[in-house]
Enzyme design. Sequence first.
Site, PDB file in Angstrom:
ATOM      1  N   LYS A 111      -4.195   8.381  -5.781  1.00  0.00           N
ATOM      2  CA  LYS A 111      -3.101   7.812  -6.577  1.00  0.00           C
ATOM      3  C   LYS A 111      -3.153   8.371  -8.009  1.00  0.00           C
ATOM      4  O   LYS A 111      -2.134   8.782  -8.563  1.00  0.00           O
ATOM      5  CB  LYS A 111      -3.235   6.282  -6.605  1.00  0.00           C
ATOM      6  CG  LYS A 111      -2.038   5.594  -7.158  1.00  0.00           C
ATOM      7  CD  LYS A 111      -1.639   4.428  -6.292  1.00  0.00           C
ATOM      8  CE  LYS A 111      -0.254   3.958  -6.619  1.00  0.00           C
ATOM      9  NZ  LYS A 111       0.232   2.976  -5.692  1.00  0.00           N
ATOM     10  N   LYS A 190      -0.947  14.644   7.172  1.00  0.00           N
ATOM     11  CA  LYS A 190      -1.393  13.418   7.837  1.00  0.00           C
ATOM     12  C   LYS A 190      -0.229  12.431   7.964  1.00  0.00           C
ATOM     13  O   LYS A 190       0.496  12.216   6.990  1.00  0.00           O
ATOM     14  CB  LYS A 190      -2.517  12.780   7.012  1.00  0.00           C
ATOM     15  CG  LYS A 190      -3.126  11.564   7.665  1.00  0.00           C
ATOM     16  CD  LYS A 190      -3.992  10.772   6.712  1.00  0.00           C
ATOM     17  CE  LYS A 190      -3.188   9.708   5.997  1.00  0.00           C
ATOM     18  NZ  LYS A 190      -3.972   8.644   5.382  1.00  0.00           N
ATOM     19  N   LYS A 193       2.548   6.174   6.180  1.00  0.00           N
ATOM     20  CA  LYS A 193       3.724   5.424   5.702  1.00  0.00           C
ATOM     21  C   LYS A 193       4.151   5.958   4.340  1.00  0.00           C
ATOM     22  O   LYS A 193       5.324   6.113   4.054  1.00  0.00           O
ATOM     23  CB  LYS A 193       3.343   3.946   5.535  1.00  0.00           C
ATOM     24  CG  LYS A 193       3.044   3.219   6.810  1.00  0.00           C
ATOM     25  CD  LYS A 193       2.138   1.998   6.558  1.00  0.00           C
ATOM     26  CE  LYS A 193       1.226   1.739   7.753  1.00  0.00           C
ATOM     27  NZ  LYS A 193       0.175   0.768   7.526  1.00  0.00           N
TER      28      LYS A 193
HETATM   29  P1  TYM Z   1      -4.320   1.821   7.370  1.00  0.00           P
HETATM   30  O1  TYM Z   1      -3.471   0.601   7.463  1.00  0.00           O
HETATM   31  O2  TYM Z   1      -3.922   2.874   6.391  1.00  0.00           O
HETATM   32  O3  TYM Z   1      -4.434   2.503   8.776  1.00  0.00           O
HETATM   33  C1  TYM Z   1      -4.848   1.769   9.921  1.00  0.00           C
HETATM   34  C2  TYM Z   1      -5.708   2.636  10.832  1.00  0.00           C
HETATM   35  O4  TYM Z   1      -4.933   3.759  11.274  1.00  0.00           O
HETATM   36  C3  TYM Z   1      -5.634   4.956  10.982  1.00  0.00           C
HETATM   37  N1  TYM Z   1      -4.663   6.006  10.660  1.00  0.00           N
HETATM   38  C4  TYM Z   1      -4.708   7.241  11.165  1.00  0.00           C
HETATM   39  N2  TYM Z   1      -5.554   7.819  12.035  1.00  0.00           N
HETATM   40  C5  TYM Z   1      -5.318   9.117  12.376  1.00  0.00           C
HETATM   41  N3  TYM Z   1      -4.271   9.827  11.891  1.00  0.00           N
HETATM   42  C6  TYM Z   1      -3.389   9.288  11.024  1.00  0.00           C
HETATM   43  N4  TYM Z   1      -2.350   9.990  10.571  1.00  0.00           N
HETATM   44  C7  TYM Z   1      -3.595   7.935  10.608  1.00  0.00           C
HETATM   45  N5  TYM Z   1      -2.928   7.086   9.771  1.00  0.00           N
HETATM   46  C8  TYM Z   1      -3.601   5.912   9.807  1.00  0.00           C
HETATM   47  C9  TYM Z   1      -6.498   4.637   9.769  1.00  0.00           C
HETATM   48  O5  TYM Z   1      -7.584   5.538   9.651  1.00  0.00           O
HETATM   49  C10 TYM Z   1      -6.940   3.235  10.100  1.00  0.00           C
HETATM   50  O6  TYM Z   1      -8.041   3.258  10.976  1.00  0.00           O
HETATM   51  N6  TYM Z   1      -8.122   0.071   4.619  1.00  0.00           N
HETATM   52  C11 TYM Z   1      -7.597   0.192   5.969  1.00  0.00           C
HETATM   53  C12 TYM Z   1      -7.406  -1.155   6.621  1.00  0.00           C
HETATM   54  C13 TYM Z   1      -8.636  -2.003   6.655  1.00  0.00           C
HETATM   55  C14 TYM Z   1      -9.744  -1.859   7.544  1.00  0.00           C
HETATM   56  C15 TYM Z   1     -10.642  -2.908   7.204  1.00  0.00           C
HETATM   57  C16 TYM Z   1     -10.036  -0.938   8.561  1.00  0.00           C
HETATM   58  C17 TYM Z   1      -8.871  -3.085   5.853  1.00  0.00           C
HETATM   59  N7  TYM Z   1     -10.078  -3.616   6.186  1.00  0.00           N
HETATM   60  C18 TYM Z   1     -11.849  -3.049   7.884  1.00  0.00           C
HETATM   61  C19 TYM Z   1     -11.253  -1.098   9.224  1.00  0.00           C
HETATM   62  C20 TYM Z   1     -12.134  -2.131   8.897  1.00  0.00           C
HETATM   63  C21 TYM Z   1      -6.251   0.918   5.909  1.00  0.00           C
HETATM   64  O7  TYM Z   1      -5.635   0.956   4.889  1.00  0.00           O
HETATM   65  O8  TYM Z   1      -5.840   1.410   7.105  1.00  0.00           O
END
Ligand code: TYM
Length: 311
Positions: A111, A190, A193
Site C-alpha cells: 500500500k 495475481k 479483488k
Molecule cells: P484474502 O481474503 O485476501 O484471501 C483468502 C485466501 O485466498 C487466497 N488467495 C489466493 N490464492 C491463490 N491465488 C490468488 N490469486 C489468490 N487470491 C487470494 C489467499 O492466499 C487466502 O488464503 N489475511 C487473509 C485472511 C485471514 C486469514 C486468517 C487466513 C485472516 N485471518 C487466518 C488464514 C488464517 C486474507 O486477507 O486473505
Amino acid sequence: MQRLLTGVQPSGTTHLGNYFGALRPFVSMYKEYESMLMLADYHALTTLKDHAELRENVMNAVRDYIAIGVDPKQATIFQQSSVPAHTELAWILECQVTVPFLMQAHAYKDKVAKGLEANAGLFCYPMLMAADILMYDTDVVPVGIDQKQHVEYAREAAAKFNTAYGETFKEPKEMVLRDSATVPGTDGKKMSKSYGNTIPLFGTKDEIHKAVMAIVTDSKGESPENVYAIHRLVKDESEIATLYKSNKGKYKVVKDALADDIDAMVAPMREKRESISDADVIKILKDGAERAREQAEAKMEIVRQKVGVTI
Ligand code: TYM
C-alpha cells in the site's frame, strides 16, 4: 487430532483465486482435522467502509462455503468479530513485536509502495491474523502464497510470546499448494479483488463467460498462457492438452472451452447454494460463534494469567 484453520476477508465476492488457493484445499482436507473456517470481517474493515456491503458479503460467503462442500457440523464456520478475544489477543501480540518488523509485512508495504496512506488497522493486520491462528492452537493453515508471510509472522509472534512468558502457543505451518499458489487474474497478475481482475466463483454463466473472454492473451505465443494457467486448475491437464494442441492460435475456442468447464464445475454447487436461506446462514454463524468463543475463552484465561492481568 491436528487443527486446521483458514480465513477469508469478506471484502468482495469469492473468486477463483480464493477457491483454488485456499478454499478447495480446505475442502479436500478439513475432515481429517479439527477444522475452522473464519470470515475475517475485522480484517475487511481495513478497506471496506460500506456496512451494508460487508453484511451482504458475509452472508454470501457462508453460502459459498456450504455450496463448495463445507459441512458446518464438521467445521466451525464463524465470524472473527463474533469472538472479541481475537482483537484482545491481537493487542497482546502487538506488544511483543516491533514497528520495523510490522513495516516489512506485504499488505502494508504494498500500500505504501503505491503511495497510498495505510490505516493503523492495516499496519497491525498481521497480529490480528496471528491471533486468529494462535488462539486455537492451529497446526496447519491452508493459504495462497500471498498469505505465507503472514503465517510466518504468526510463528514469530508465538515464539516471541513463548520466550517471554513460557510455552503457550503452538507454532503453525502454512500449507501452500504448488499448483495453485498464485492463481492469475484476467490480466495475468495475481487474481485479486483490489486489482479488478477476478473471475467470480459464483457468477452467472454470462458473467463467467464475460470474465473469461477478458483474459489477456499473448499474441506472440500459440498457447494463451493466462487462459491455460486457469484451465489446468479447473480440468485435468491430460484432458486439456489435446484441446490446446489442436487449437493453436484459436484463442476464442479455448476460452469458450474454459468458460464451459468453469460453468460445469460450478453448476452443481450453484444449485446447492440457491437452497441455502438467510435463516440457515444466521444459524450456522450463531453455532460457529458459540463453539469458537468457548475455545477462545479457555485459551485467553491462560494468556491473561501469563501476562499478569488476572488478579
Ligand atoms: P484474502 O481474503 O485476501 O484471501 C483468502 C485466501 O485466498 C487466497 N488467495 C489466493 N490464492 C491463490 N491465488 C490468488 N490469486 C489468490 N487470491 C487470494 C489467499 O492466499 C487466502 O488464503 N489475511 C487473509 C485472511 C485471514 C486469514 C486468517 C487466513 C485472516 N485471518 C487466518 C488464514 C488464517 C486474507 O486477507 O486473505
